[in-house]
Structures are given as structure tokens and as C-alpha cells.
Design a protein around this motif. Sequence first.
Motif, mmCIF file in Angstrom:
data_model
loop_
_atom_site.group_PDB
_atom_site.id
_atom_site.type_symbol
_atom_site.label_atom_id
_atom_site.label_comp_id
_atom_site.label_asym_id
_atom_site.label_seq_id
_atom_site.Cartn_x
_atom_site.Cartn_y
_atom_site.Cartn_z
ATOM 1 N N UNK A 13 3.160 -0.093 14.874
ATOM 2 C CA UNK A 13 2.693 0.064 13.494
ATOM 3 C C UNK A 13 3.183 1.358 12.862
ATOM 4 N N UNK A 14 3.138 2.456 13.605
ATOM 5 C CA UNK A 14 3.562 3.735 13.040
ATOM 6 C C UNK A 14 5.061 3.777 12.776
ATOM 7 N N UNK A 15 5.865 3.238 13.683
ATOM 8 C CA UNK A 15 7.304 3.231 13.447
ATOM 9 C C UNK A 15 7.687 2.269 12.327
ATOM 10 N N UNK A 16 6.943 1.193 12.181
ATOM 11 C CA UNK A 16 7.176 0.293 11.056
ATOM 12 C C UNK A 16 6.891 1.012 9.740
ATOM 13 N N UNK A 17 5.808 1.756 9.685
ATOM 14 C CA UNK A 17 5.470 2.505 8.468
ATOM 15 C C UNK A 17 6.510 3.583 8.174
ATOM 16 N N UNK A 18 7.002 4.273 9.207
ATOM 17 C CA UNK A 18 8.015 5.308 8.998
ATOM 18 C C UNK A 18 9.326 4.705 8.499
ATOM 19 N N UNK A 19 9.708 3.582 9.069
ATOM 20 C CA UNK A 19 10.940 2.923 8.635
ATOM 21 C C UNK A 19 10.806 2.425 7.202
ATOM 22 N N UNK A 20 9.664 1.886 6.872
ATOM 23 C CA UNK A 20 9.430 1.436 5.503
ATOM 24 C C UNK A 20 9.504 2.603 4.523
ATOM 25 N N UNK A 21 8.952 3.739 4.903
ATOM 26 C CA UNK A 21 9.003 4.915 4.027
ATOM 27 C C UNK A 21 10.442 5.373 3.810
ATOM 28 N N UNK A 22 11.246 5.367 4.859
ATOM 29 C CA UNK A 22 12.638 5.783 4.722
ATOM 30 C C UNK A 22 13.406 4.815 3.834
ATOM 31 N N UNK A 23 13.193 3.529 4.009
ATOM 32 C CA UNK A 23 13.894 2.542 3.168
ATOM 33 C C UNK A 23 13.480 2.690 1.715
ATOM 34 N N UNK A 24 12.198 2.914 1.475
ATOM 35 C CA UNK A 24 11.758 3.092 0.089
ATOM 36 C C UNK A 24 12.332 4.363 -0.528
ATOM 37 N N UNK A 25 12.458 5.418 0.256
ATOM 38 C CA UNK A 25 13.077 6.645 -0.250
ATOM 39 C C UNK A 25 14.556 6.421 -0.563
ATOM 40 N N UNK A 26 15.229 5.640 0.253
ATOM 41 C CA UNK A 26 16.639 5.353 -0.020
ATOM 42 C C UNK A 26 16.806 4.490 -1.265
ATOM 43 N N UNK A 27 15.921 3.548 -1.468
ATOM 44 C CA UNK A 27 16.023 2.683 -2.645
ATOM 45 C C UNK A 27 15.702 3.444 -3.928
ATOM 46 N N UNK A 28 14.855 4.440 -3.809
ATOM 47 C CA UNK A 28 14.459 5.223 -4.989
ATOM 48 C C UNK A 28 15.610 6.081 -5.503
ATOM 49 N N UNK A 29 16.418 6.591 -4.581
ATOM 50 C CA UNK A 29 17.486 7.504 -4.999
ATOM 51 C C UNK A 29 18.781 6.790 -5.327
#
Length: 75
Positions: free
Chosen positions: A59-75
Motif C-alpha cells: 500500500x505504501x509503495x503504491x501511494x508513493x508511485x502514484x504521487x510520483x506519477x501525479x507530480x510528473x503529469x502536473x509538470x
Amino acid sequence: MLEPISSLTLLVLLVAAMVAVIVALLVGAATIYLSRRDGATWPSALIRGGIAFSGMLTLLLLAATLAVVLLQLRS
């Protein structure tokens, strides 16, 4: 298409992975302790702790990966 991962994003992902492992270890150890206090045998307590560790880590690694993908999509 996604851009290549920057060094800052990679650093954030690695720190998040280390924190996830530490939190998952604490959850697994707490599960083993509480299982033993409940009267479970050592093998049973270790199995419960392993299940709690792997579930929390997933669960924690899924959340971290999701956060990184969302940060990449934002920029």
C-alpha cells in the motif's frame, strides 16, 4: 507521453521507499508482538507479521508511485 524521471523525483521516490520499508517493518513487528500477547504460537505470529508487513509495504509503495506519477503529469 511521460517525460524521463528527474533526479529530484528519483530522490523523492527512493526516500519514500525507505520510509515505506521502515513503517512496514514497524507494522510487522507490532503485529507479531500483539499476536504473541493474544496467545498465538511463534509460527502463527510470524506468518501474521509477514502478511501485515507485505500488505503495508504494498500500500505504501503504491501511494508513493502514484504521487510520483501525479507530480510528473502536473509538470
